[in-house]
Design an enzyme around this catalytic site. Sequence first.
Site, short mmCIF file in Angstrom:
data_model
loop_
_atom_site.label_atom_id
_atom_site.label_comp_id
_atom_site.label_asym_id
_atom_site.label_seq_id
_atom_site.Cartn_x
_atom_site.Cartn_y
_atom_site.Cartn_z
N ASP A 248 -10.10 2.74 2.23
CA ASP A 248 -10.16 2.14 3.57
C ASP A 248 -10.77 3.10 4.59
OD1 ASP A 248 -9.06 -0.34 2.98
OD2 ASP A 248 -7.01 0.32 3.32
N LYS B 115 0.80 -1.23 0.00
CA LYS B 115 0.00 0.00 0.00
C LYS B 115 0.83 1.28 0.00
CE LYS B 115 -4.13 -1.94 2.20
NZ LYS B 115 -5.15 -1.76 3.26
#
Length: 280
Positions: free
Chosen positions: A104, A68
Amino acid sequence: MTDPIRLGIFGWPVAHSKSPQMHESAARALGIALRYERFAVEPADLAEAVRRKHAEGIDGYNLTVPHKQAIMALLDEVAPAAAAIGAVNTVVHSDDRYVGHNTDAPGFVRSLIEAGVTVPDSEVAILGAGGAARAAVVGLADAGSKHIVVLSRRPEQSEALISSLQAHVDCGLGAAPLSEAAEHFGRATLLVQATSATLGSNRGAQAFADSLPIESLPSNAAVVDMVYDPLQTALLERAAKRGLITVDGLGMLLHQGAIAFEMWTGFEAPIDVMRAALDA
């Protein structure tokens, strides 16, 4: 016949990912041609793997651990919210550019709201200082939390996280060592477990949960664990025995995925279909 939308997820490991069935089930329900694959890529090979997929014209993809952060340097653009969090989990191909986003943070907040957790004016304690914790801080701050304290075994990590986010969020922030958890739990209306410590594969999961001063939480507090394997972690079991509101990590997976699906396809995500695919 229209070419299918080509998507995937990069991770190491990635065989456990439930994203393929979630997104392909949603597409089938809407009559969309879509293919979603798992790309198991070691960290050292990420740049070449991403370059190859970009050259092929992949329509979008997700990133999971440990990619990420590394993906950010490989993209044409990173959205401001993702840049503030310091992590990208969703990439969209638009106008010949690959743009990184972070779903997220909003997905996490949606999962809390769906579970009946009050976020505005909340006093939050977050366990962990990694990427998941960063997303939680940004999402909760944007949703109106009053104060957030980040607790970690190594205080310098939580202090660094808070320092890096201070200019990007509009709420009170603090950092403290995990050894001071009881004091901060006593004021928390929401406890967020944002580490891998409660994973079912972690032999120390029960010991970690037992070490936390759950008895210090107010009786109206909610406890959320970002882990979804198992759904009922040792921490959530302890919280449930106290009669506290508990939220597992599957809701975050669902809602971050729904936001990504809408970015990629332009269609409203069929939440119930995606939930059923995750439960299967």
